[in-house]
Write a protein that holds these residues in place. Structure first.
Motif, PDB file in Angstrom:
ATOM      1  N   SER A  59      26.573  -5.055  65.876  1.00  0.00           N
ATOM      2  CA  SER A  59      25.323  -5.463  66.518  1.00  0.00           C
ATOM      3  C   SER A  59      25.316  -6.962  66.790  1.00  0.00           C
ATOM      4  O   SER A  59      24.825  -7.416  67.836  1.00  0.00           O
ATOM      5  CB  SER A  59      24.135  -5.084  65.634  1.00  0.00           C
ATOM      6  N   GLN A  60      25.865  -7.728  65.867  1.00  0.00           N
ATOM      7  CA  GLN A  60      25.958  -9.179  66.068  1.00  0.00           C
ATOM      8  C   GLN A  60      26.799  -9.499  67.301  1.00  0.00           C
ATOM      9  O   GLN A  60      26.453 -10.389  68.090  1.00  0.00           O
ATOM     10  CB  GLN A  60      26.572  -9.842  64.835  1.00  0.00           C
ATOM     11  N   ARG A  61      27.901  -8.764  67.499  1.00  0.00           N
ATOM     12  CA  ARG A  61      28.742  -8.993  68.672  1.00  0.00           C
ATOM     13  C   ARG A  61      27.962  -8.744  69.961  1.00  0.00           C
ATOM     14  O   ARG A  61      28.058  -9.516  70.920  1.00  0.00           O
ATOM     15  CB  ARG A  61      29.975  -8.082  68.632  1.00  0.00           C
ATOM     16  N   LEU A  62      27.189  -7.648  69.996  1.00  0.00           N
ATOM     17  CA  LEU A  62      26.412  -7.350  71.197  1.00  0.00           C
ATOM     18  C   LEU A  62      25.377  -8.439  71.445  1.00  0.00           C
ATOM     19  O   LEU A  62      25.208  -8.918  72.586  1.00  0.00           O
ATOM     20  CB  LEU A  62      25.726  -5.988  71.063  1.00  0.00           C
ATOM     21  N   LEU A 302      22.090   1.688  65.060  1.00  0.00           N
ATOM     22  CA  LEU A 302      22.362   2.879  65.862  1.00  0.00           C
ATOM     23  C   LEU A 302      21.798   2.720  67.269  1.00  0.00           C
ATOM     24  O   LEU A 302      22.417   3.130  68.255  1.00  0.00           O
ATOM     25  CB  LEU A 302      21.782   4.122  65.191  1.00  0.00           C
ATOM     26  N   GLY A 303      20.617   2.113  67.367  1.00  0.00           N
ATOM     27  CA  GLY A 303      20.031   1.870  68.683  1.00  0.00           C
ATOM     28  C   GLY A 303      20.875   0.921  69.516  1.00  0.00           C
ATOM     29  O   GLY A 303      21.070   1.136  70.720  1.00  0.00           O
ATOM     30  N   LEU A 304      21.392  -0.138  68.894  1.00  0.00           N
ATOM     31  CA  LEU A 304      22.224  -1.084  69.630  1.00  0.00           C
ATOM     32  C   LEU A 304      23.591  -0.480  69.964  1.00  0.00           C
ATOM     33  O   LEU A 304      24.211  -0.854  70.970  1.00  0.00           O
ATOM     34  CB  LEU A 304      22.365  -2.387  68.843  1.00  0.00           C
ATOM     35  N   LYS A 305      24.061   0.463  69.137  1.00  0.00           N
ATOM     36  CA  LYS A 305      25.272   1.197  69.513  1.00  0.00           C
ATOM     37  C   LYS A 305      25.020   2.055  70.751  1.00  0.00           C
ATOM     38  O   LYS A 305      25.899   2.193  71.612  1.00  0.00           O
ATOM     39  CB  LYS A 305      25.744   2.082  68.355  1.00  0.00           C
ATOM     40  N   ASP A 306      23.821   2.628  70.854  1.00  0.00           N
ATOM     41  CA  ASP A 306      23.439   3.349  72.070  1.00  0.00           C
ATOM     42  C   ASP A 306      23.546   2.421  73.275  1.00  0.00           C
ATOM     43  O   ASP A 306      24.097   2.782  74.322  1.00  0.00           O
ATOM     44  CB  ASP A 306      21.998   3.855  71.982  1.00  0.00           C
ATOM     45  N   VAL A 307      23.003   1.216  73.129  1.00  0.00           N
ATOM     46  CA  VAL A 307      23.015   0.256  74.237  1.00  0.00           C
ATOM     47  C   VAL A 307      24.445  -0.102  74.619  1.00  0.00           C
ATOM     48  O   VAL A 307      24.796  -0.123  75.806  1.00  0.00           O
ATOM     49  CB  VAL A 307      22.222  -1.016  73.865  1.00  0.00           C
ATOM     50  N   ALA A 308      25.282  -0.387  73.612  1.00  0.00           N
ATOM     51  CA  ALA A 308      26.669  -0.756  73.904  1.00  0.00           C
ATOM     52  C   ALA A 308      27.380   0.358  74.666  1.00  0.00           C
ATOM     53  O   ALA A 308      28.138   0.102  75.613  1.00  0.00           O
ATOM     54  CB  ALA A 308      27.403  -1.073  72.601  1.00  0.00           C
ATOM     55  N   GLU A 309      27.151   1.610  74.262  1.00  0.00           N
ATOM     56  CA  GLU A 309      27.794   2.734  74.952  1.00  0.00           C
ATOM     57  C   GLU A 309      27.231   2.895  76.355  1.00  0.00           C
ATOM     58  O   GLU A 309      27.983   3.167  77.309  1.00  0.00           O
ATOM     59  CB  GLU A 309      27.591   4.020  74.149  1.00  0.00           C
ATOM     60  N   LEU A 310      25.920   2.746  76.516  1.00  0.00           N
ATOM     61  CA  LEU A 310      25.318   2.855  77.845  1.00  0.00           C
ATOM     62  C   LEU A 310      25.884   1.785  78.776  1.00  0.00           C
ATOM     63  O   LEU A 310      26.196   2.067  79.944  1.00  0.00           O
ATOM     64  CB  LEU A 310      23.798   2.725  77.743  1.00  0.00           C
ATOM     65  N   LEU A 311      26.040   0.571  78.269  1.00  0.00           N
ATOM     66  CA  LEU A 311      26.607  -0.503  79.092  1.00  0.00           C
ATOM     67  C   LEU A 311      28.042  -0.184  79.488  1.00  0.00           C
ATOM     68  O   LEU A 311      28.459  -0.457  80.621  1.00  0.00           O
ATOM     69  CB  LEU A 311      26.546  -1.834  78.336  1.00  0.00           C
ATOM     70  N   ALA A 328      26.368  13.483  85.846  1.00  0.00           N
ATOM     71  CA  ALA A 328      27.731  13.394  85.316  1.00  0.00           C
ATOM     72  C   ALA A 328      27.959  12.068  84.605  1.00  0.00           C
ATOM     73  O   ALA A 328      28.662  12.001  83.589  1.00  0.00           O
ATOM     74  CB  ALA A 328      28.743  13.573  86.448  1.00  0.00           C
ATOM     75  N   VAL A 329      27.368  10.991  85.127  1.00  0.00           N
ATOM     76  CA  VAL A 329      27.482   9.676  84.486  1.00  0.00           C
ATOM     77  C   VAL A 329      26.724   9.672  83.163  1.00  0.00           C
ATOM     78  O   VAL A 329      27.227   9.224  82.129  1.00  0.00           O
ATOM     79  CB  VAL A 329      26.938   8.576  85.430  1.00  0.00           C
ATOM     80  N   LEU A 330      25.503  10.200  83.180  1.00  0.00           N
ATOM     81  CA  LEU A 330      24.672  10.201  81.978  1.00  0.00           C
ATOM     82  C   LEU A 330      25.251  11.097  80.887  1.00  0.00           C
ATOM     83  O   LEU A 330      25.088  10.828  79.696  1.00  0.00           O
ATOM     84  CB  LEU A 330      23.247  10.645  82.318  1.00  0.00           C
ATOM     85  N   ARG A 331      25.932  12.143  81.288  1.00  0.00           N
ATOM     86  CA  ARG A 331      26.541  13.042  80.305  1.00  0.00           C
ATOM     87  C   ARG A 331      27.603  12.325  79.478  1.00  0.00           C
ATOM     88  O   ARG A 331      27.802  12.644  78.308  1.00  0.00           O
ATOM     89  CB  ARG A 331      27.155  14.253  81.014  1.00  0.00           C
ATOM     90  N   ARG A 332      28.302  11.366  80.085  1.00  0.00           N
ATOM     91  CA  ARG A 332      29.318  10.621  79.324  1.00  0.00           C
ATOM     92  C   ARG A 332      28.670   9.878  78.168  1.00  0.00           C
ATOM     93  O   ARG A 332      29.217   9.816  77.065  1.00  0.00           O
ATOM     94  CB  ARG A 332      30.046   9.636  80.245  1.00  0.00           C
ATOM     95  N   TYR A 333      27.511   9.296  78.441  1.00  0.00           N
ATOM     96  CA  TYR A 333      26.766   8.614  77.369  1.00  0.00           C
ATOM     97  C   TYR A 333      26.311   9.606  76.310  1.00  0.00           C
ATOM     98  O   TYR A 333      26.488   9.377  75.100  1.00  0.00           O
ATOM     99  CB  TYR A 333      25.559   7.892  77.970  1.00  0.00           C
ATOM    100  N   GLU A 334      25.739  10.719  76.726  1.00  0.00           N
ATOM    101  CA  GLU A 334      25.225  11.697  75.776  1.00  0.00           C
ATOM    102  C   GLU A 334      26.339  12.253  74.900  1.00  0.00           C
ATOM    103  O   GLU A 334      26.169  12.406  73.680  1.00  0.00           O
ATOM    104  CB  GLU A 334      24.527  12.838  76.519  1.00  0.00           C
TER     105      GLU A 334
END
Length: 389
Positions: A59-62, A302-311, A328-334
């Protein structure tokens, strides 16, 4: 401000603000909507916020990548270099030196993180509609329309719901949640201690739930005491001196005499997992998608990990010329985040139940397991690295 954007983020808490900043840095035109105005910078002399998080290295890295970490460190952030976890029969010690790191993470107030991100938002290309409230959302095959209470309609190719555990957007989209009632309440306060906290995060497992003592930058500790609703009500009703005596006893006296230095706030504990993380032109992040038991302080991470993956997913979409709102793009995140978050929800619930179990011999088995793990060498070091991200 314009009314058409590539992406609209709803929710300007730390997770939503981080998502908006990161997506703008990826080259998207971004709108941010929140019912409250952007937060003013935090004066280091201000009273500490009761809500704090154990912020991991990942999270600090993000936050560093988003340009917010220097603001946070410039106000106050308390590193913790050691962690001690124990119950009546066993103990596990973690030390940053075991993995050649300067610390295991930082204890930081929610308000400090949010203010630093909001300061970056003011200097960004993000169009901030604050304070503003979403009244309706229309999710269509070719885009999404948000109807705002005061600013009319916003159109975008994707809506990111970062609007909290009771997410109105999630409800508007008809996405259900699977709750896990822990049958506990958490007591939160800042406390003074007879002995210094020595930059150590401590957690003792009691029969009724875990007690965490987290080191603060001003020398005090933040407590998160999870217990039964009846016991929480009893403890909350005690005079400060009586509460301090109970807390000192519950903590094994590791920091000497303890005394609450703020009000004691209680809230019920219930984890949630959204039945799905995506819908047509909609994606859930942070508490809108999942909440977990606070025993490991993982909610923010966990929330910031969501953000990192979404980015990451959106970055690949830009490179390939994909529409960011395509299913199809959103499924990769999910696919990347839902299993990990589901695993953490059930793991933390399982640990909580394991340490509350009064099955015959379970206490001795737990103690044996903790002692074995504490001397596991490479296994423990790998767990530390993974926990740090």
């Amino acid at each position: 401000m314009k009314k058409n954007h590539d992406i609209t983020v709803v929710g300007a808490g730390p997770v939503g603000a981080a998502a908006a900043l990161g997506l703008a840095r990826k080259g998207f035109s971004v709108a941010l909507v929140d019912a409250r105005p952007l937060q003013a910078p935090v004066d280091p002399a201000e009273t500490l916020d009761l809500r704090v998080f154990a912020v991991s290295r990942a999270s600090q890295r993000l936050l560093t990548d988003l340009g917010a970490w220097d603001h946070i460190a410039g106000v106050r952030a308390s590193p913790y270099r050691h962690m001690s976890v124990w119950d009546a029969h066993g103990r596990v010690e973690f030390d940053a030196a075991d993995v050649a790191e300067p610390d295991l993470g930082h204890i930081i107030e929610n308000r400090v993180i949010q203010a630093a991100l909001h300061e970056r938002l003011r200097d960004s290309s993000v169009d901030c509609f604050t304070p503003e409230r979403v009244e309706r959302v229309s999710l269509e095959p070719d885009g999404a329309i948000l109807s705002l209470a005061g600013a009319g309609r916003l159109r975008s190719r994707l809506v990111v719901a970062a609007d909290g555990g009771q997410s109105p957007l999630r409800e508007m989209a008809g996405i259900g949640v699977r709750p896990v009632d822990h049958e506990q309440m958490a007591l939160v306060a800042h406390i003074t201690s007879e002995k210094p906290h020595d930059e150590t995060a401590r957690q003792r497992f009691l029969e009724t739930g875990p007690l965490a003592l987290l080191p603060l930058a001003d020398g005090r500790c933040s407590i998160v005491w999870s217990t039964t609703p009846a016991e929480a009500e009893r403890l909350k009703g005690l005079a400060p001196e009586a509460f301090g005596r109970e807390l000192t006893l519950a903590s094994d006296g590791v920091l000497g005499e303890l005394m609450p230095d703020t009000e004691v706030v209680a809230f019920p504990l219930c984890s949630r997992q959204a039945e799905r993380y995506i819908d047509q032109r909609l994606v859930l992040v942070g508490d809108a998608a999942h909440t977990v038991h606070p025993l490991a302080g993982l909610g923010m991470n966990l929330g910031l990990k969501d953000v990192a993956e979404l980015l990451s997913v959106m970055g690949r979409a830009v490179e390939r010329g994909n529409d960011p709102g395509e299913r199809a793009v959103l499924r990769r995140y999910e696919r990347a985040r839902a299993p990990d978050n589901r695993f953490m929800l059930h793991t933390l619930d399982g640990i909580n139940r394991l340490f509350r179990s009064d099955a015959p011999g379970m206490d001795l088995l737990r103690g044996w397991g903790m002692r074995l793990f504490d001397h596991s060498g490479p296994i423990k070091r790998e767990v530390i690295r993974r926990a740090m991200g």
